[in-house]
Write a protein that holds these residues in place. Structure first.
Motif, PDB file in Angstrom:
ATOM      1  N   UNK A   1       0.914  -1.131  -0.045  1.00 23.23           N
ATOM      2  CA  UNK A   1       0.045   0.071   0.101  1.00 23.23           C
ATOM      3  C   UNK A   1       0.820   1.194  -0.058  1.00 23.23           C
ATOM      4  N   UNK A   2       2.324   1.483   0.595  1.00 23.73           N
ATOM      5  CA  UNK A   2       2.651   2.422   0.717  1.00 23.73           C
ATOM      6  C   UNK A   2       3.611   2.777  -0.578  1.00 23.73           C
ATOM      7  N   UNK A   3       4.088   1.536  -1.229  1.00 27.63           N
ATOM      8  CA  UNK A   3       4.776   1.883  -2.539  1.00 27.63           C
ATOM      9  C   UNK A   3       3.896   2.001  -4.006  1.00 27.63           C
ATOM     10  N   UNK A   4       2.827   1.508  -3.698  1.00 32.12           N
ATOM     11  CA  UNK A   4       2.018   1.521  -4.931  1.00 32.12           C
ATOM     12  C   UNK A   4       1.159   2.809  -4.740  1.00 32.12           C
ATOM     13  N   UNK A   5       1.316   3.821  -5.702  1.00 35.95           N
ATOM     14  CA  UNK A   5       0.429   5.189  -5.338  1.00 35.95           C
ATOM     15  C   UNK A   5      -0.680   4.850  -5.830  1.00 35.95           C
ATOM     16  N   UNK A   6      -1.185   3.705  -6.667  1.00 37.00           N
ATOM     17  CA  UNK A   6      -2.375   3.573  -6.931  1.00 37.00           C
ATOM     18  C   UNK A   6      -3.464   3.030  -5.844  1.00 37.00           C
ATOM     19  N   UNK A   7      -2.828   2.738  -4.641  1.00 39.11           N
ATOM     20  CA  UNK A   7      -3.417   2.334  -3.396  1.00 39.11           C
ATOM     21  C   UNK A   7      -3.396   3.545  -2.657  1.00 39.11           C
ATOM     22  N   UNK A   8      -3.056   4.788  -2.896  1.00 39.90           N
ATOM     23  CA  UNK A   8      -3.121   5.750  -1.906  1.00 39.90           C
ATOM     24  C   UNK A   8      -4.491   6.440  -1.868  1.00 39.90           C
ATOM     25  N   UNK A   9      -5.386   5.561  -1.451  1.00 43.21           N
ATOM     26  CA  UNK A   9      -6.793   6.022  -1.317  1.00 43.21           C
ATOM     27  C   UNK A   9      -7.194   5.590   0.228  1.00 43.21           C
ATOM     28  N   UNK A  10      -8.408   6.526   0.698  1.00 43.78           N
ATOM     29  CA  UNK A  10      -8.624   6.402   2.074  1.00 43.78           C
ATOM     30  C   UNK A  10      -9.045   4.984   2.542  1.00 43.78           C
ATOM     31  N   UNK A  11      -9.608   3.994   1.675  1.00 49.92           N
ATOM     32  CA  UNK A  11      -9.903   2.619   2.268  1.00 49.92           C
ATOM     33  C   UNK A  11      -8.640   1.927   2.389  1.00 49.92           C
ATOM     34  N   UNK A  12      -7.544   2.087   1.499  1.00 51.66           N
ATOM     35  CA  UNK A  12      -6.195   1.289   1.774  1.00 51.66           C
ATOM     36  C   UNK A  12      -5.464   1.870   2.780  1.00 51.66           C
TER      37      UNK A  12
END
Length: 313
Positions: free
Chosen positions: A51-62
């Motif tokens: 979650x930290x390294x993948x910017x696509x997962x920088x969403x509230x839920x993640x």
């Protein structure tokens, strides 16, 4: 040491009597516990890193999920190192300060777990019920404020419920468990006061009832909206909400195992199950359930895990 002592000032350590004499089995138990603890740490750490390294997962839920994984590691670290150290101990003694420290960590991680799930349920409620306002309401700054509130609330609920334990005088030092259970510690005080009952009630309300009520309200509102929406939106809601529903259901069962004395319900189970496994159910299953439920059931995380583990771009 005897279970009751005349001079409470002599109590400098507690004895965890549930270990008993396990003989050569201690090597097998040690390996099983060590592998399980390392597996929990690795699985949750991988999810946090992904979650930290993948910017696509920088969403509230993640981001909220990442906080949940941090709590799983915190809860496991509060328990398993002590279990491992006691495997090769002859006396199974734990000093009073260390016992209180473990109790503080354990009973802070419990409300943090449910409060984190409540925050995630609120996030899903906004996403499904108010999609056009989602980016306005669930700003990154607000998400981090929610995470801070989760930890502050969890710590304050522990202090409010159990701070009186630190000033108790103890007339006994034998805890019939494998970890520092607050209920068993209070029973060793002299005399046992009504504060024991009050602390259980306040902890149940603050740490279980309030967060669980917030989760229930969020999902009832989601259910109300899903009944009126398209089949595609229903499927999307089910996909994102299923892991949380399973986590909450598992925690609810774990709370029942902890707060209810199963000796009055089940008489054929061995003492090891009643005294050790059932009270620790949440600490055994939940820390491993979280990364696997979210890691393998949410498509975006599953794809990111594959890219992270196998270096796929």
């Amino acid at each position: 040491m005897s279970e009751k002592m005349g001079n409470s000032s002599e109590i400098v350590s507690f004895v965890l009597s549930a270990y008993g004499n396990i003989g050569e089995l201690k090597y097998l138990y040690f390996i099983i516990i060590l592998v399980w603890y390392l597996s929990i740490c690795v699985a949750n750490t991988v999810l946090i890193v992904v979650i930290r390294v993948d910017r696509r997962l920088h969403e509230p839920m993640y981001i909220l999920l990442s906080n949940l994984c941090v709590n799983e590691i915190n809860a496991s670290t509060s328990l398993y190192p002590l279990l491992l150290s006691q495997m090769f101990s002859d006396s199974h003694e734990v000093t009073v300060p260390w016992c209180f420290l473990q109790m503080c960590c354990l009973y802070t991680s419990a409300p943090a777990e449910l409060c984190s799930l409540a925050a995630m349920a609120y996030d899903r409620y906004i996403s499904i019920c108010h999609p056009l306002r989602y980016n306005v309401i669930m700003k990154t700054e607000r998400v981090f404020m929610m995470i801070l509130l989760v930890w502050v609330y969890s710590f304050l609920s522990f202090i409010f419920s159990f701070s009186f334990i630190f000033s108790l005088k103890f007339c006994g030092n034998i805890i019939h468990s494998v970890y520092c259970d607050h209920q068993l510690i209070i029973r060793l005080s002299c005399p046992v006061s009504i504060q024991s009952f009050i602390s259980d009630i306040s902890f149940a309300i603050l740490s279980v009832f309030i967060p669980f009520s917030l989760i229930l309200v969020s999902y009832m509102k989601i259910l109300g909206v899903c009944r009126k929406t398209s089949k595609e939106n229903k499927q999307k809601a089910v996909t994102t909400c299923t892991p949380q529903i399973i986590s909450v259901s598992n925690l609810f069962f774990g709370c029942i195992c902890y707060f209810i004395d199963f000796r009055f319900v089940v008489s054929k189970l061995p003492d090891e199950v009643l005294n050790i496994i059932l009270p620790m159910y949440m600490l055994i299953c939940q820390p491993m359930l979280t990364p696997f439920m979210y890691g393998f059931n949410l498509p975006k995380i599953r794809q990111s895990c594959k890219r992270f583990l196998f270096k796929r771009k």
